[in-house]
Structure formats: C-alpha cells, structure tokens
Design a protein around this motif. Structure first.
Motif, PDB file in Angstrom:
ATOM      1  N   ASP A 134     -14.207  -2.718   3.692  1.00 45.25           N
ATOM      2  CA  ASP A 134     -15.112  -3.736   3.158  1.00 45.25           C
ATOM      3  C   ASP A 134     -16.432  -3.614   3.903  1.00 45.25           C
ATOM      4  OD1 ASP A 134     -16.539  -5.978   2.447  1.00 45.25           O
ATOM      5  OD2 ASP A 134     -14.903  -7.394   2.769  1.00 45.25           O
ATOM      6  N   PHE A 135     -17.486  -3.226   3.203  1.00 46.95           N
ATOM      7  CA  PHE A 135     -18.767  -2.966   3.868  1.00 46.95           C
ATOM      8  C   PHE A 135     -19.500  -4.242   4.277  1.00 46.95           C
ATOM      9  CE2 PHE A 135     -20.274   1.643   3.388  1.00 46.95           C
ATOM     10  CZ  PHE A 135     -18.989   2.118   3.617  1.00 46.95           C
ATOM     11  N   ASP A 136     -18.953  -5.408   3.955  1.00 44.06           N
ATOM     12  CA  ASP A 136     -19.489  -6.634   4.533  1.00 44.06           C
ATOM     13  C   ASP A 136     -19.059  -6.794   5.989  1.00 44.06           C
ATOM     14  OD1 ASP A 136     -21.031  -7.531   2.493  1.00 44.06           O
ATOM     15  OD2 ASP A 136     -19.597  -8.996   1.728  1.00 44.06           O
ATOM     16  N   ASP A 137     -18.016  -6.068   6.368  1.00 45.65           N
ATOM     17  CA  ASP A 137     -17.508  -6.084   7.744  1.00 45.65           C
ATOM     18  C   ASP A 137     -18.049  -4.850   8.460  1.00 45.65           C
ATOM     19  OD1 ASP A 137     -16.108  -6.113  10.125  1.00 45.65           O
ATOM     20  OD2 ASP A 137     -14.159  -6.534   9.197  1.00 45.65           O
ATOM     21  N   LEU A 138     -19.219  -4.966   9.045  1.00 48.78           N
ATOM     22  CA  LEU A 138     -19.868  -3.814   9.670  1.00 48.78           C
ATOM     23  C   LEU A 138     -19.073  -3.272  10.850  1.00 48.78           C
ATOM     24  CD1 LEU A 138     -23.590  -5.003   9.548  1.00 48.78           C
ATOM     25  CD2 LEU A 138     -22.417  -3.465   7.973  1.00 48.78           C
ATOM     26  N   ASP A 139     -18.378  -4.138  11.566  1.00 45.44           N
ATOM     27  CA  ASP A 139     -17.540  -3.674  12.683  1.00 45.44           C
ATOM     28  C   ASP A 139     -16.410  -2.791  12.165  1.00 45.44           C
ATOM     29  OD1 ASP A 139     -19.038  -4.943  14.629  1.00 45.44           O
ATOM     30  OD2 ASP A 139     -17.847  -6.790  14.557  1.00 45.44           O
ATOM     31  N   ALA A 140     -15.874  -3.138  10.998  1.00 43.72           N
ATOM     32  CA  ALA A 140     -14.812  -2.324  10.408  1.00 43.72           C
ATOM     33  C   ALA A 140     -15.338  -0.964   9.966  1.00 43.72           C
ATOM     34  CB  ALA A 140     -14.191  -3.061   9.218  1.00 43.72           C
ATOM     35  N   VAL A 141     -16.580  -0.935   9.474  1.00 44.95           N
ATOM     36  CA  VAL A 141     -17.191   0.343   9.087  1.00 44.95           C
ATOM     37  C   VAL A 141     -17.322   1.238  10.319  1.00 44.95           C
ATOM     38  CG1 VAL A 141     -19.231   1.464   8.126  1.00 44.95           C
ATOM     39  CG2 VAL A 141     -18.439  -0.707   7.155  1.00 44.95           C
ATOM     40  N   LYS A 142     -17.825   0.669  11.408  1.00 47.65           N
ATOM     41  CA  LYS A 142     -17.969   1.444  12.657  1.00 47.65           C
ATOM     42  C   LYS A 142     -16.617   1.945  13.142  1.00 47.65           C
ATOM     43  CE  LYS A 142     -21.915  -1.330  14.232  1.00 47.65           C
ATOM     44  NZ  LYS A 142     -22.374  -2.326  15.246  1.00 47.65           N
ATOM     45  N   ALA A 143     -15.611   1.061  13.105  1.00 46.79           N
ATOM     46  CA  ALA A 143     -14.287   1.413  13.624  1.00 46.79           C
ATOM     47  C   ALA A 143     -13.616   2.506  12.792  1.00 46.79           C
ATOM     48  CB  ALA A 143     -13.405   0.166  13.663  1.00 46.79           C
ATOM     49  N   ALA A 144     -13.968   2.604  11.524  1.00 48.34           N
ATOM     50  CA  ALA A 144     -13.333   3.590  10.640  1.00 48.34           C
ATOM     51  C   ALA A 144     -13.850   5.006  10.881  1.00 48.34           C
ATOM     52  CB  ALA A 144     -13.551   3.199   9.184  1.00 48.34           C
ATOM     53  N   ILE A 145     -14.983   5.140  11.547  1.00 45.71           N
ATOM     54  CA  ILE A 145     -15.582   6.454  11.798  1.00 45.71           C
ATOM     55  C   ILE A 145     -14.886   7.125  12.971  1.00 45.71           C
ATOM     56  CG2 ILE A 145     -17.704   7.660  12.461  1.00 45.71           C
ATOM     57  CD1 ILE A 145     -19.250   5.334  11.148  1.00 45.71           C
ATOM     58  N   ASP A 146     -14.484   8.388  12.782  1.00 41.48           N
ATOM     59  CA  ASP A 146     -13.879   9.147  13.877  1.00 41.48           C
ATOM     60  C   ASP A 146     -14.560  10.511  13.985  1.00 41.48           C
ATOM     61  OD1 ASP A 146     -12.728  10.870  11.942  1.00 41.48           O
ATOM     62  OD2 ASP A 146     -10.865   9.727  11.894  1.00 41.48           O
ATOM     63  N   ASP A 147     -14.024  11.374  14.828  1.00 43.59           N
ATOM     64  CA  ASP A 147     -14.653  12.679  15.070  1.00 43.59           C
ATOM     65  C   ASP A 147     -14.674  13.565  13.832  1.00 43.59           C
ATOM     66  OD1 ASP A 147     -15.116  11.970  17.672  1.00 43.59           O
ATOM     67  OD2 ASP A 147     -13.346  12.988  18.479  1.00 43.59           O
ATOM     68  N   ASN A 148     -13.818  13.261  12.851  1.00 42.30           N
ATOM     69  CA  ASN A 148     -13.746  14.081  11.643  1.00 42.30           C
ATOM     70  C   ASN A 148     -14.490  13.472  10.453  1.00 42.30           C
ATOM     71  OD1 ASN A 148     -12.126  16.171  12.749  1.00 42.30           O
ATOM     72  ND2 ASN A 148     -10.334  14.824  12.608  1.00 42.30           N
ATOM     73  N   THR A 149     -15.156  12.356  10.672  1.00 46.22           N
ATOM     74  CA  THR A 149     -15.907  11.722   9.585  1.00 46.22           C
ATOM     75  C   THR A 149     -17.210  12.478   9.344  1.00 46.22           C
ATOM     76  OG1 THR A 149     -14.997   9.558  10.199  1.00 46.22           O
ATOM     77  CG2 THR A 149     -16.923   9.580   8.753  1.00 46.22           C
ATOM     78  N   ARG A 150     -17.472  12.771   8.080  1.00 42.69           N
ATOM     79  CA  ARG A 150     -18.655  13.562   7.742  1.00 42.69           C
ATOM     80  C   ARG A 150     -19.665  12.827   6.864  1.00 42.69           C
ATOM     81  NH1 ARG A 150     -16.925  15.564  11.422  1.00 42.69           N
ATOM     82  NH2 ARG A 150     -16.279  17.714  11.811  1.00 42.69           N
ATOM     83  N   ALA A 151     -19.323  11.629   6.408  1.00 48.63           N
ATOM     84  CA  ALA A 151     -20.281  10.868   5.588  1.00 48.63           C
ATOM     85  C   ALA A 151     -19.794   9.448   5.401  1.00 48.63           C
ATOM     86  CB  ALA A 151     -20.485  11.531   4.227  1.00 48.63           C
ATOM     87  N   ILE A 152     -20.746   8.574   5.095  1.00 45.95           N
ATOM     88  CA  ILE A 152     -20.461   7.212   4.659  1.00 45.95           C
ATOM     89  C   ILE A 152     -20.926   7.111   3.214  1.00 45.95           C
ATOM     90  CG2 ILE A 152     -21.007   4.774   4.994  1.00 45.95           C
ATOM     91  CD1 ILE A 152     -21.440   5.341   7.938  1.00 45.95           C
ATOM     92  N   PHE A 153     -20.121   6.467   2.367  1.00 50.80           N
ATOM     93  CA  PHE A 153     -20.414   6.424   0.926  1.00 50.80           C
ATOM     94  C   PHE A 153     -20.319   4.993   0.411  1.00 50.80           C
ATOM     95  CE2 PHE A 153     -19.734   6.645  -3.580  1.00 50.80           C
ATOM     96  CZ  PHE A 153     -20.405   7.786  -4.013  1.00 50.80           C
ATOM     97  N   CYS A 154     -21.323   4.590  -0.369  1.00 50.60           N
ATOM     98  CA  CYS A 154     -21.294   3.260  -0.984  1.00 50.60           C
ATOM     99  C   CYS A 154     -22.151   3.268  -2.250  1.00 50.60           C
ATOM    100  CB  CYS A 154     -21.803   2.197  -0.010  1.00 50.60           C
ATOM    101  SG  CYS A 154     -23.524   2.435   0.513  1.00 50.60           S
TER     102      CYS A 154
END
Length: 424
Positions: A134-154
């Motif tokens: 849920d992109f209203d939860d910015l902390d959750a967006v940050k927490a979902a990113i790891d070393d293998n994340t290559r993009a954010i999409f919305c």
C-alpha cells in the motif's frame, strides 16, 4: 536568440513533426513499409552497429511511429520514448533492461487488474518477482526494498479507483535506494500530470486509452526522463556493462541520457518484437492533437457526475479524488492540479447483484473492457478485469465486489447522469 518554450496545446499538435520534406504533406504520413533501402554497404553497416541513426526495419524504427515517440516524449518532458504494441508490452519493455532472474520490483497494490496478474504470475516465468505494498504506507514501501529490488512501480491515478499516488514522496524513496521509479501515467496523461516533474525516472502509457481517445487502436509507450545514472552501480548490467551483441558497446557510457531509449529499440524491440504498427501510430497522433481539450471535458464531467452520485441514496461511496470529501483532495492539488481525471469507482448499497443489474440496464454507457474513450464506459471489475484476484486482493486494489468502474466520457453531462439514474 533564446528559444521560447512552447505550451502544451502547441506541443500536442506540433511536437516531433514537420511537413514531409518530399511532398510537403502537413499531416504525418503513414509509412506503411517493412524495410528501408540503404545508401550503400557502409551505410547499412553503420546503422546495424549503432554508429549512425536511421531506419533499418520497421520492427525497430518507423518514421510514423518515430513521430509519435517524439511527440509523447515532448509532452512528458522526457529525452526519448519507445512505442510498442500495447500498454502491457510497455511495462515489459520498461523492465526488460533493468531485471535479471532473481530480481524484484516493489509495486503498489492499487494497479489495473491485468497489471497485477502480469506482475504476480507472468513475471515468475522470467525469474522476476513483485512485492505489493500500500503506497500510502511509505514505511512499508521502504521496508519492501531489498538488495535485489530494481524498480518501484505505481500508477499516477490508479485504475480503477482514481486513487492518486504521492509521487513526490515515493520518488524520494526510490532515489535513496538508487533505483528507478516507474510511473504508469495512462489515466492522468501528461496534461494532468508529468511524473518527471515529481521525480519519476520512467513513464509508461497505454496509448490505447486517453492518448488516442477514440477506441480504435491498441498501443503502449515507455518514456525516459534521462535523469538516472545507470553507471552509478552494478544493479543494471544491461545498461552499465558491455553488450556482446554490439561488440562490447556499453549503452550507459556511450549514450548517456539516451542509453535507456536506445536500448529499448536496439535490444528490446529487436528481440521482443512488440512493435507498434504505423497506422496505429497515426491514429494516436491524431488523437493527441485534441488531448487537452478532451481531458478538460473528462474532468469537468467526472466532477459533476461524482458529486451527483455522492448525494444519491443508492450509493455507498464514491472514490473520485476531486470531491471535497476525498482524502486525496490535497494530494490532487499537488500531483494533478488540473483535475483528478475521468476515472473512478462507485460502490452501490445493493452490492454485487446491484452492480451487475445496473450494468445490464445502462444505455448510454458502453459496457466494455476499456477506459479513456470519448464515450462513457462502465465495467464491474470484480467479475472482469480483477476477476483473477481473491476478494481480499480485490479490496486492496480498489475493486471490491460492490463497485463499478466508471470512465466518464465527453458527452452532455446531463445525459450521463440520466443514464446512471435510470440504470440504478
């Protein structure tokens, strides 16, 4: 002499095109050809080796499609664009240079149902994965990113609910993580929002929708801001490392801000083959000429319809971000100051059965799996576009069983309201 920056209404008619140098034709000709004659052997070799820009084969480049690419790039404020066969193709084209087996993207839960399915199911066949947040939860967006994340999409204005993403905040997260923010701007169009102005890296469109506006052709486009440094890390080897198919050419080092766009043509279209046909490009070019005028009417009508629905006793909720009661009204003023678009959902108190009955009784509204047409369109997402999802996933996506998705057209607004009234 300082070059004057042209306004949107001028760019949507003139950008990327000029009278045909051979015939003087003022409208962009449809170059209905598969191949192009080379001047000589040396010319052909330079084209194939990316030493010279030109036309080889219409799977890669075509003058009509090229004109559309230039126009969309100008409207979005990007350095380059690549058009392809559909919006879904554009999403694959955008991610193809970024992803490797074992990598992932962080995506909003509020996405078109087909996109959710593409990301959650089809990506697995490439060895890619998606984490939905849920992109209203910015902390959750940050927490979902790891070393293998290559993009954010919305999506700028999410399909189906008309939810507006806080691109300013999400782009900061992407920048801090050193990864691109990819924004689907289909439902907003560059008239209502230019995501690059809010920190986005790439923009994708289903040009099928508002950009064409007449329900005639499918198409997609990927636009590059030119602002991302692909050489800053080893996360994107397709752009930062030598490319064997071009004798060790490094796209990022050799082409700088145009690296992503050239890769999309020279590798993406060459090998994936998701090409836009020139006649389709021509229809979209003609549609874009009236984009601002149509979007103004879409917004005007949608606001009036949403206000009417919100007061109706048969309605449980309306999601239009332009309503004074919307929790996204302030965000709309920052992200989409010209209006909240023409797409939103309405929840009926009668639930699933009332939605289905209402759709079947509509006369002016067309019951189709499309949006962004000049005509008013309706669909029941839970039984169609979001059918593959569980009910819990449908609710997260804004497509719960009791809602209808309305794409408000540019007809007389009194007629739109009258049709809704009699159908409900």
């Amino acid at each position: 002499m300082t070059e004057r920056k042209q306004g949107f209404d001028t760019l949507q008619i003139h950008a990327g095109t000029a009278p045909d140098p051979t015939t003087g034709a003022r409208q962009v000709p449809i170059y209905q050809t598969t191949a192009y004659a080379f001047r000589d052997a040396e010319h052909a070799a330079k084209l194939f080796n990316l030493e010279e820009v030109g036309y080889i084969y219409s799977r890669l480049t075509n003058p009509t499609v090229g004109a559309l690419q230039n126009r969309i790039a100008a409207l979005e404020g990007g350095v380059g664009a690549v058009c392809c066969s559909s919006g879904h193709a554009a999403q694959i084209m955008a991610l193809f240079p970024l992803m490797q087996p074992g990598t992932n993207i962080v995506a909003s839960t509020r996405l078109y149902g087909g996109t959710l399915t593409q990301f959650s199911q089809t990506f697995k066949r490439f060895g890619w994965s998606a984490t939905f947040v849920d992109f209203d939860d910015l902390d959750a967006v940050k927490a979902a990113i790891d070393d293998n994340t290559r993009a954010i999409f919305c999506e700028t204005i999410a399909n189906p609910g008309g939810y507006i993403t806080d691109l300013d905040a999400v782009s900061v997260i992407a920048k801090d993580a050193g990864i691109p923010l990819i924004v689907d701007n289909t439902t907003a169009t560059p008239y209502l929002c230019r995501p690059f102005d809010h920190g986005a890296t790439l923009v994708v469109h289903s040009t099928t929708k508002y950009m064409t506006g007449n329900g005639t052709v499918t198409g997609g486009c990927v636009v590059d801001s030119g602002n991302f440094d692909w050489m800053a890390s080893d996360k994107f080897p397709s752009l930062s490392q030598p490319e064997p198919a071009y004798h060790g050419l490094c796209f990022g080092a050799a082409l700088g801000p145009m690296a992503f766009t050239f890769h999309g043509i020279a590798i993406g279209l060459r090998d994936l083959g998701m090409t836009m046909n020139p006649q389709g490009a021509h229809y979209t070019l003609m549609g874009i000429e009236t984009l601002s005028l149509r979007m103004q009417r879409h917004v005007e009508n949608a606001a009036k319809v949403a206000e009417w629905l919100e007061k109706d006793d048969r309605v449980a909720a309306v999601t239009y971000a332009g309503l004074a009661s919307s929790p996204y009204k302030e965000r709309m003023s920052r992200i989409c100051p010209k209006g909240a678009g023409g797409l939103f959902t309405v929840a009926l108190k009668g639930g699933y059965d009332a939605c289905v009955a209402t759709v079947d009784k509509m006369e002016l509204f067309s019951h189709v799996a499309n949006l962004g047409d000049t005509r008013s369109l309706v669909i029941h997402p839970a039984s169609t576009t979001h059918r593959q999802l569980s009910e819990a996933e449908q609710v997260k996506a804004g497509a719960s069983p009791d809602v209808l998705r309305l794409s408000i057209g540019i007809e007389d607004v009194a007629d739109i309201i009258a049709d809704l009234d009699q159908a409900m």
